[in-house]
Design a protein around this motif. Structure first.
Motif, PDB file in Angstrom:
ATOM      1  N   PRO A  33      33.807  44.538  -2.856  1.00 46.05           N
ATOM      2  CA  PRO A  33      32.797  45.218  -2.029  1.00 46.05           C
ATOM      3  C   PRO A  33      32.042  46.302  -2.781  1.00 46.05           C
ATOM      4  O   PRO A  33      32.547  46.851  -3.764  1.00 46.05           O
ATOM      5  N   SER A  34      30.848  46.604  -2.315  1.00 50.37           N
ATOM      6  CA  SER A  34      30.072  47.731  -2.851  1.00 50.37           C
ATOM      7  C   SER A  34      30.253  48.886  -1.868  1.00 50.37           C
ATOM      8  O   SER A  34      30.008  48.709  -0.671  1.00 50.37           O
ATOM      9  N   ARG A  85      39.579  37.582  -5.820  1.00 46.80           N
ATOM     10  CA  ARG A  85      39.192  38.999  -5.725  1.00 46.80           C
ATOM     11  C   ARG A  85      38.250  39.226  -4.564  1.00 46.80           C
ATOM     12  O   ARG A  85      37.493  38.333  -4.161  1.00 46.80           O
ATOM     13  N   GLU A 103      32.523  47.637  -6.529  1.00 44.40           N
ATOM     14  CA  GLU A 103      31.273  47.394  -7.265  1.00 44.40           C
ATOM     15  C   GLU A 103      30.311  48.557  -7.002  1.00 44.40           C
ATOM     16  O   GLU A 103      29.442  48.490  -6.130  1.00 44.40           O
ATOM     17  N   VAL A 151      29.067  41.561 -12.411  1.00 47.12           N
ATOM     18  CA  VAL A 151      29.968  40.661 -11.671  1.00 47.12           C
ATOM     19  C   VAL A 151      30.448  39.538 -12.597  1.00 47.12           C
ATOM     20  O   VAL A 151      31.612  39.139 -12.571  1.00 47.12           O
ATOM     21  N   LEU A 198      25.412  34.612  -1.238  1.00 46.60           N
ATOM     22  CA  LEU A 198      25.412  34.715  -2.708  1.00 46.60           C
ATOM     23  C   LEU A 198      25.441  33.339  -3.371  1.00 46.60           C
ATOM     24  O   LEU A 198      25.597  33.237  -4.595  1.00 46.60           O
ATOM     25  N   LYS A 218      25.316  46.605   6.874  1.00 49.17           N
ATOM     26  CA  LYS A 218      26.250  47.737   6.825  1.00 49.17           C
ATOM     27  C   LYS A 218      25.785  48.879   7.711  1.00 49.17           C
ATOM     28  O   LYS A 218      26.557  49.746   8.063  1.00 49.17           O
ATOM     29  N   ARG A 274      33.236  34.043  -1.639  1.00 52.75           N
ATOM     30  CA  ARG A 274      32.306  35.058  -1.139  1.00 52.75           C
ATOM     31  C   ARG A 274      31.315  34.411  -0.171  1.00 52.75           C
ATOM     32  O   ARG A 274      31.255  33.178  -0.069  1.00 52.75           O
TER      33      ARG A 274
HETATM   34  N1  GLU Z   1      29.517  43.438  -4.438  1.00 51.23           N
HETATM   35  C1  GLU Z   1      28.901  42.334  -3.763  1.00 51.23           C
HETATM   36  C2  GLU Z   1      28.629  42.698  -2.322  1.00 51.23           C
HETATM   37  O1  GLU Z   1      29.239  43.612  -1.783  1.00 51.23           O
HETATM   38  C3  GLU Z   1      29.767  41.089  -3.745  1.00 51.23           C
HETATM   39  C4  GLU Z   1      29.912  40.500  -5.074  1.00 51.23           C
HETATM   40  C5  GLU Z   1      30.575  39.138  -5.146  1.00 51.23           C
HETATM   41  O2  GLU Z   1      31.463  38.830  -4.334  1.00 51.23           O
HETATM   42  O3  GLU Z   1      30.239  38.405  -6.052  1.00 51.23           O
HETATM   43  O4  GLU Z   1      27.793  42.063  -1.716  1.00 51.23           O
END
Ligand code: GLU
Length: 296
Positions: free
Chosen positions: A15-16, A12, A48, A215, A233, A270, A229
């Motif tokens: 993105p936020s 998967r 997200e 998540v 993270l 961003k 990812r």
């Molecule tokens: N939503 C998170 C972001 O945009 C990524 C989450 C993930 O891949 O675990 O940084």
């Protein structure tokens, strides 16, 4: 021929929608997409957007347009976290019932002030792997009565994991399987260290979930078998492994990939429009050019 459904790997990109996609996101999305194709797996897109103050439909539409332009395709329907807040509330409820979380009343500003005053005396306050001060957690010591009175009084609060209590529930050391970067031993296992994060937020002052809770639940619910990812993270995975264990959820394999750095040597942000995918598209670049820039 497809592999049997139960064995089919699930990837998967999550993105936020609080800004435009940049080269770092493109790397993540393309890696997930290509790995899924190579392994005859499924590729999901998850939006997200629990951060309602910063997420917008325009950013979401921009993300989808950029991903399509890059030539990626994903399964429908797309999961949007804001449509599943009840699920996050329910799991939080389980943790409240098990007394593993507590209401935390300090705002970010109040934490900063408390830590600032402490450090002004020449001492160092402990910080999490992202550099944020650990939560002081005075509320852990409140009696049940006092806690109930504060909650009944409607004082705004987040819910935080009582890290020491949560760690005490573990029956064996926590690890995860890593196929990307990081200090693995020859088995590819990483020792998780959730305590480094202190009492993490599971439900925010302004949202019924935090990134960590949403998540973890969504990856489990969507049957994600491979989390690919950015290495920013990497350390958060320790928290996710702890939540998976507490909530009896399956755990995926993790692959943390390199980050794309800007000319200043820092992680792309961003707000930096120059490295936005849309800007490259408008400047006449092709999706192949983007792959080449990403050394793919
Ligand atoms: N939503 C998170 C972001 O945009 C990524 C989450 C993930 O891949 O675990 O940084």
């Amino acid at each position: 021929m497809n592999k049997p459904a139960s064995k089919q790997p699930v990837f998967r990109f999550a993105p936020s929608p609080n800004g435009q996609l940049h080269l770092g996101h493109a790397l993540s999305a393309i890696l997930n997409h290509d790995m899924a194709k190579r392994e005859l797996g499924r590729f999901l897109l998850r939006i997200e957007d629990i951060d309602i103050a910063r997420s917008t439909p325009e950013f979401e539409a921009g993300i989808i347009a950029d991903l399509k332009w890059l030539g990626l395709d994903w399964e429908q329907p797309v999961r949007r976290q804001s449509e599943h807040l009840d699920l996050y509330r329910q799991s939080l409820g389980q943790l409240i019932a098990r007394d593993l979380v507590y209401p935390a009343f300090l705002t970010r500003g109040a934490i900063k002030t408390a830590v600032g005053e402490f450090e002004a005396r020449g001492k160092t306050w402990p910080r999490d792997p992202d550099g944020a001060p650990l939560y002081p957690g005075e509320e852990r010591r409140l009696s049940d009565d006092a806690r109930q009175r504060m909650l009944a009084g409607g004082k705004p609060h987040a819910w935080r994991l009582d890290m020491a209590k949560a760690m005490a529930q573990l029956k064996e050391p926590l690890t995860w399987q890593e196929s990307g970067s990081g200090p693995t031993d020859e088995t590819g296992l990483i020792a998780a260290d959730p305590s480094a994060w202190g009492d993490v937020v599971l439900s925010r002052l302004d949202a019924p979930s935090s990134y960590h809770l949403a998540v973890t639940l969504d990856d489990a619910l969507q049957g994600v078998s491979h989390v690919v990812r950015g290495s920013d993270l990497f350390h958060a995975t320790s928290v996710h492994r702890l939540l998976q264990t507490l909530l009896d959820l399956p755990h995926p394999v993790y692959h943390h990939h390199r980050l794309i750095l800007g000319p200043d040597g820092r992680k792309l942000s961003k707000s930096n429009r120059d490295t936005g995918i849309a800007a490259f598209r408008e400047a006449g670049k092709t999706p192949d050019d983007i792959r080449q820039m990403l050394l793919l």
